[in-house]
Design an enzyme around this catalytic site. Structure first.
Site, PDB file in Angstrom:
ATOM      1  CG  ASN A   1      37.364  41.298  36.761  1.00  0.00           C
ATOM      2  OD1 ASN A   1      36.509  41.235  35.473  1.00  0.00           O
ATOM      3  ND2 ASN A   1      38.164  42.332  36.985  1.00  0.00           N
TER       4      ASN A   1
ATOM      5  CB  VAL B   1      39.417  34.337  40.773  1.00  0.00           C
ATOM      6  CG1 VAL B   1      38.477  34.835  40.647  1.00  0.00           C
ATOM      7  CG2 VAL B   1      39.159  33.345  40.709  1.00  0.00           C
ATOM      8  CB  CYS B   2      40.235  40.563  40.620  1.00  0.00           C
ATOM      9  SG  CYS B   2      40.278  41.889  42.154  1.00  0.00           S
ATOM     10  CG  LEU B   3      34.167  37.400  43.284  1.00  0.00           C
ATOM     11  CD1 LEU B   3      33.540  39.015  42.033  1.00  0.00           C
ATOM     12  CD2 LEU B   3      33.723  36.121  43.193  1.00  0.00           C
TER      13      LEU B   3
ATOM     14  CB  CYS C   1      42.034  44.219  41.013  1.00  0.00           C
ATOM     15  SG  CYS C   1      40.449  44.781  42.285  1.00  0.00           S
TER      16      CYS C   1
END
EC number: 2.3.2.34
Lengths: 183, 450
Positions: free
Chosen positions: A103, A110-112, B216
């Protein structure tokens, strides 16, 4: 209801006259809010903050040293930039340590979810700290940013773990070099 | 009456005929305290100072509306210059004006077109103007496209409020804020009485969050043309830094937009996505929602009417938030937004603390922890000195505690604090950061006017 008209009949001060004279600048709402957030920061024992300039509460670093999971023993530095529209907009958070993580990509993005699409003004810096800590305990291959790492975590857990270790010790995973980040 | 005015008397009579009907007669919708009189017209023409913030789509309408209503003492502030794409709706500007100040062109046009109008332009940002400037106005009306600017203006008007010794609000310090906003076919208008009714910060969660996509998704599974553009904007730009790492992406720079457009197209092709266009690229980069002239006109008219009502009391004001939606038919609804008791901006009535001028910061800290009015646990104390934030003491963060610990021993005057200075205090025991004004108790030759 206010009786504005009767109040307003009185003449107003001319510009810059009377009480004015170089008064103290007022704190912005963002500043008031971040002061509150930080004063109440309740860090888990694996986390720490660093303020390069203690007078600047809008720019700081968070250091996470996970004590369990794949990333145990590593030391990961995140930069926080809090903008003037906080808390309407979330802080900008980047990972400054190169890490092999599903992630987090190699540029430190950052993939949060709460850092982007699920941010709400009721959330605080503390919520983000817990979110980031969680990423190290439970990397999520369903939402990959580093697709290679995510695929590996799903298909071959052992190999993924080895690669994480190699990256943290300092070395190549595939064609990417990772600086050592073990404590 | 001066001689010059006698000649135009007949014209004046006819010109204000309709406005006079509102101001010189009573009626069922009047404010309970309204007393019809000819003085009211004189007030709006010769005394009432109104500040218009923004000279764009709403600002042009507002300036025109208010000038035609009889307001003469108008000021308008805008930092922008005129662009070609403004001309379809910002009707005070012409092609020759491109590149010039919006505020100045708008004022020049209206002063020429509306006899007697004395509008004044300020070509600068709202943050460049100080308390003394804002305090001179009776009413502020804004047509802005930015939440940051609204919050700043809101904070400024809150900071001008004065409180009596019994902590009740001094109503003469209230400068009403009328706020309008539009987005495509939707708009809203509201009336804010600072310190009395819901403010911008009370209702901050009403603003929709900026449209974002999960990182994502844009990185791995793009499905929309927007995903491709966001990818280039968020990820690829920082990676490739086409103009060097010190140049950040500027949505107003055609070269930047072209670069993003080209890269987004490449990515779209790779994922079989169509319809990435230059316009869409521009739109995503700058978060553009096409502005609609009629929405601006309707919202500005509502705002101008509210300003007129505030200035004259000839009718009660809206209570206090109106939404307008014209995307399917025409829908409008007005509701009373509630003041938040814990609002960070308008519940923050400044308290004062008596302290000796030779006291140390420790004395303030102890007072905050021990005085009955506070009883705090671990107050974090900051202030603003010469426009810069300064952290005086904060125990909850180790690195800051270490660097500010020595301040506790210092005299408050050594730290730059003075009689009348504000300190900001955050603690778990209060819902918000408090502003506390220091009052030196043994102060003889005070520097209050600093």
């Amino acid at each position: 209801m206010i009786k504005l008209f009767s109040l307003k009949q009185q003449k107003k001060d001319e510009e810059g006259s009377a009480r004015a004279g170089g008064s103290q600048k007022k704190a912005s709402a963002a500043q008031l809010r971040i002061t509150k957030d930080l004063n109440e920061l309740n860090l888990p024992k694996t986390c720490n903050t660093e303020f390069p300039d203690p007078d600047d509460l809008l720019n700081f670093k968070l250091i996470i040293c996970p004590d369990e999971g794949f990333y145990r023993g590593g030391r990961f530095v995140f930069s926080f930039k809090v903008g003037p529209n906080y808390p309407h907009e979330p802080p900008k958070v980047k990972c400054e340590t190169a890490v092999y993580h599903p992630n987090i990509d190699l540029e430190g993005n950052v993939c949060l979810n709460i850092l982007r699409e699920d941010w709400k003004p009721v959330l605080t810096v503390n919520s983000i700290v817990y979110g980031l800590q969680y990423l190290f305990l439970e990397p999520n291959p369903e939402d990959p940013l580093n697709k290679e790492a995510a695929d590996e975590l799903q298909s071959n857990r052992r190999l993924f773990e080895q690669h994480v270790q190699r990256a943290m010790r300092g070395g190549y995973v595939g064609s990417n070099y990772f600086e050592r980040c073990l404590k | 009456m001066a001689d010059g005015e006698v000649q135009t008397l007949d014209y004046q009579q006819r010109r204000w005929h309709n406005i006079r009907k509102l101001l010189e007669r009573s009626g069922p919708f009047c404010h309970p305290d309204f007393e019809p009189s000819a003085e009211i017209l004189d007030f709006i023409m010769n005394s009432c100072k109104v500040l218009i913030v923004g000279a764009g789509g709403l600002g042009c309408e507002l300036l025109k509306d208010l000038a035609l209503m009889g307001f003469k003492k108008l000021h308008i502030v805008d930092m922008d210059t005129i662009e070609l794409s403004n001309l379809n709706r910002q009707f005070l500007f012409r092609k020759n004006d491109i590149g010039l100040s919006k505020a100045k062109c708008a004022v020049e046009f209206v002063n020429k077109r509306v006899p007697g109008c004395e509008a004044v332009a300020h070509h600068c940002s709202i943050q460049d103007l100080d308390e003394g400037f804002y305090r001179q106005f009776h009413i502020v009306v804004c047509g802005l496209d930015s939440i940051v600017a609204r919050r700043w203006l809101n904070g400024m008007l809150m900071s001008l409020l004065q409180y009596n010794d019994d902590r009740s609000l001094d109503q003469s310090s209230v400068i009403p804020l009328v706020d309008g906003g539009t987005e495509g076919f939707k708009g809203n208008a509201r009336v804010i009485l600072p310190g009395m009714s819901a403010c911008i910060e009370c209702t901050l969660d009403l603003y929709p969050p900026q449209k974002t996509f999960p990182l994502c998704t844009i990185a791995n599974t793009p499905r929309l043309p927007e995903h491709c553009i966001e990818y280039v904007k968020v990820l690829q730009w920082a990676k490739e830094n086409p103009w060097g790492s010190s140049t950040s992406l500027d949505g107003d720079d055609p070269q930047h937009v072209a670069w993003v457009y080209e890269k987004a197209q490449e990515r779209a092709t790779k994922y079989g996505i169509t319809s990435v266009t230059y316009r869409l690229t521009q739109g995503v980069l700058k978060n553009i929602i096409p502005a609609v002239a009629s929405t601006n006109a309707a919202i500005a008219a509502t705002c101008a009417t509210e300003v007129f009502k505030l200035a004259t009391s000839c009718c009660t004001n809206m209570n206090n938030y109106m939404v307008l939606n014209m995307s399917e038919g025409v829908y409008t609804y007005t509701f009373a937004a509630e003041k938040r008791p814990d609002c960070i901006a308008c519940s923050n009535t400044t308290r004062s603390m008596e302290i000796e001028s030779n006291a140390t910061l420790q004395a303030i800290y102890d007072k905050l922890c021990e005085d009955k009015g506070y009883l705090m646990k671990s107050p974090g104390i900051t202030t603003i000195i010469n426009g810069r934030n300064k952290t005086l003491y904060m125990s909850s963060i180790k690195s800051i505690e270490e660097k500010t610990r020595d301040n506790l021993k210092k005299k408050i005057t050594e730290l730059g604090l003075y009689n009348g200075a504000d300190i900001l205090v955050a603690d778990v025991t209060t819902p918000n950061t408090l502003t506390i004004k220091l009052k030196f108790s043994n102060n003889l030759d005070d520097d209050m006017g600093r």
